[in-house]
Enzyme design. Structure first.
Site, mmCIF file in Angstrom:
data_model
loop_
_atom_site.group_PDB
_atom_site.id
_atom_site.type_symbol
_atom_site.label_atom_id
_atom_site.label_comp_id
_atom_site.label_asym_id
_atom_site.label_seq_id
_atom_site.Cartn_x
_atom_site.Cartn_y
_atom_site.Cartn_z
ATOM 1 N NE ARG A 26 109.813 63.784 71.485
ATOM 2 C CZ ARG A 26 109.760 62.641 70.782
ATOM 3 N NH1 ARG A 26 108.886 62.513 69.806
ATOM 4 N NH2 ARG A 26 110.580 61.643 71.046
ATOM 5 N N GLY A 94 104.089 53.722 67.675
ATOM 6 C CA GLY A 94 104.974 53.350 68.782
ATOM 7 C C GLY A 94 105.284 54.543 69.663
ATOM 8 C CG ASP A 316 112.279 56.778 61.752
ATOM 9 O OD1 ASP A 316 112.398 55.619 62.182
ATOM 10 O OD2 ASP A 316 111.725 57.684 62.396
HETATM 11 C C1 S3P Z 1 110.727 58.440 67.467
HETATM 12 C C2 S3P Z 1 111.865 57.749 67.771
HETATM 13 C C3 S3P Z 1 112.425 56.661 66.939
HETATM 14 C C4 S3P Z 1 111.818 56.666 65.540
HETATM 15 C C5 S3P Z 1 110.328 56.865 65.555
HETATM 16 C C6 S3P Z 1 109.966 58.164 66.237
HETATM 17 C C7 S3P Z 1 110.262 59.488 68.399
HETATM 18 O O1 S3P Z 1 112.151 55.431 67.560
HETATM 19 O O2 S3P Z 1 112.139 55.473 64.868
HETATM 20 O O3 S3P Z 1 109.836 56.889 64.227
HETATM 21 O O4 S3P Z 1 109.408 60.305 68.021
HETATM 22 O O5 S3P Z 1 110.749 59.511 69.535
HETATM 23 P P1 S3P Z 1 113.099 54.866 68.728
HETATM 24 O O6 S3P Z 1 113.164 55.868 69.786
HETATM 25 O O7 S3P Z 1 112.453 53.606 69.207
HETATM 26 O O8 S3P Z 1 114.416 54.622 68.052
#
Ligand code: S3P
Length: 430
Positions: A26, A94, A316
């Site tokens: 971020r 992700g 996590d």
């Molecule tokens: C994260 C949100 C989580 C987490 C990922 C990091 C983030 O995923 O599992 O490791 O930085 O916003 P989700 O928002 O899909 O639950």
């Protein structure tokens, strides 16, 4: 890469874990769209965040490394990003793909986001759906899989109830909404990590949080001020060392400067429920986030139930909680955690398969698992990381508590979030 972890009886010392992954992503994204130069200290220099950094550079942002983990970012404002001349590679991350899809959906140019074979299997429809409701033009492979092709558009704001408690989805919508004029309202089914909200507010964006609603207030033209941030240590990385310290026969481990934001610290509540001996010292505020030093002592753990609203606040940490459950007296039940099936790998399947290989009794449920401890684990065999950093590190902590150690295949994936994990583990094993 093959990684041999031997049993250990004592865990002790003083360590610092790397910067928070979510906050690092971020910091890079928001500083790029702020108006002027920001300074980031303690940035996580791991592959996931380096993917985000590479993409922001591809979009025309100047990011300069000043020293270890210290960067300046010359933000160009909400309209300053430039079209990249190639696809944008999110690697295994992700967070990069989902947050950047939101940001790029509102830019006046075309982008393609892709990632590694694991990321190209993860669900992106959850962001494509709501972003399309705002007017975004996003194409994916069948079933909403990446690569994503985004034809940036002027978007309209909306009120949206998240179908899953996901900070990535929430942040994607918030980033897409920054260039709209009217109010955006996001309703969360349960609280998830709130770093985006904190940082947007810190950069001067008019955002209000009212119970389960996040309201981005109406504005003629929004703008983000540049900022200076010191990223706290990542509680999700600290969790592996907390577990190692608790499960050891003896020793005391101090983990300095860890972020303890309550939308992230469900793990500490579980440690308490399991009878873990843990103290939070030297509480402070850093970069708009609460931090503390965490003192962990060897403990006799007991099983507990982990379910309901706490799940998104420790999502996590569930693989490492399952390791603690093996060494805890009695039953541990993990429920309401179906989201684990769409992480870097299906984390329920990965834990169940590798535990069973090791002779551990575990019951797989659709939304979690059940483990009855204490179980003795002989080890002496090879297990697999499933190309998932948190599975690899959880198995490493389990290995410390076996009779013969464990060999973990595919351990190079640890570097996506915790490049010096192996060195730190060697440092605390006594
Ligand atoms: C994260 C949100 C989580 C987490 C990922 C990091 C983030 O995923 O599992 O490791 O930085 O916003 P989700 O928002 O899909 O639950």
């Amino acid at each position: 890469m093959v990684y041999q972890v031997n049993p250990a009886k004592k865990i002790s010392g003083e360590i610092k874990v790397p910067g928070d992954k979510s906050i690092s992503h971020r910091s890079l994204i928001l500083s790029s769209i702020a108006e002027g130069e920001s300074e980031i200290e303690g940035l996580l220099e791991a592959e996931d965040c380096l993917s985000t950094m590479g993409i922001m550079r591809d979009l025309g942002i100047e990011i300069e490394k000043k020293a270890k983990e210290r960067y300046t970012v010359k933000g160009k404002g909400l309209d300053g990003l430039e079209e990249a001349d190639d696809v944008l590679d999110c690697g295994n991350s992700g967070t990069s793909m989902r947050l950047l899809a939101g940001l790029l959906a509102s830019q006046d140019f075309y982008s393609v986001l892709t990632g590694d074979h694991s990321l190209r299997k993860r669900p992106m429809q959850r962001i494509i759906g709501p972003l399309s409701k705002m007017g975004a033009e996003i194409w994916s492979r069948r079933n909403g899989l990446a690569p994503l092709s985004i034809n940036g558009q002027e978007l309209s704001s909306m009120e949206y109830k998240l179908p899953v408690a996901s900070a990535q989805l929430k942040s994607s919508i918030l980033l897409a909404s920054l260039k709209t004029k009217s109010e955006t309202v996001i309703i969360e089914p349960a609280v998830s990590r709130d770093h985006t909200e904190r940082m947007l507010k810190g950069a001067g964006i008019d955002l209000e949080i009212k119970a389960d609603r996040i309201i981005l207030k109406e504005a003629a033209k929004r703008k983000l001020n540049p900022f200076k941030i010191k990223v706290p240590g990542d509680i999700s990385s600290a969790a592996f060392f907390i577990a190692a310290g608790l499960l050891a026969e003896s020793g005391e481990l101090l983990i300095k400067n860890v972020g303890i934001n309550e939308t992230r610290s469900g793990f500490l509540e579980v440690v308490e429920a399991m009878n873990g001996n843990l103290e939070l010292l030297n509480r402070k505020e850093q970069g708009g986030e609460p931090t503390a030093d965490i003192l962990v002592k060897a403990s006799k753990l007991k099983g507990c139930e982990v379910s309901g609203e706490i799940i998104p606040r420790l999502i996590d940490e569930i693989p490492i909680i399952s390791v603690m459950a093996v060494m805890a007296e009695g039953k541990t039940i993990i429920k309401d955690a179906e989201e684990l099936r769409v992480k870097e790998t299906d984390r329920i399947k990965a834990v169940v398969n590798e535990f069973e290989k090791l002779g551990i009794e575990i019951k797989e449920n659709k939304d979690g698992m059940e483990i009855i401890g204490i179980q003795t684990v002989e080890g002496g065999i090879e297990v697999d990381s499933y190309h998932d950093h948190r599975i690899a590190m959880s198995l490493a902590v389990l290995a410390l508590n076996t009779e013969k150690g464990i060999t973990i295949n595919g351990s190079e994936i640890i570097s996506t979030s915790f490049p010096n994990f192996k060195e730190l583990l060697l440092e605390v094993v006594k």
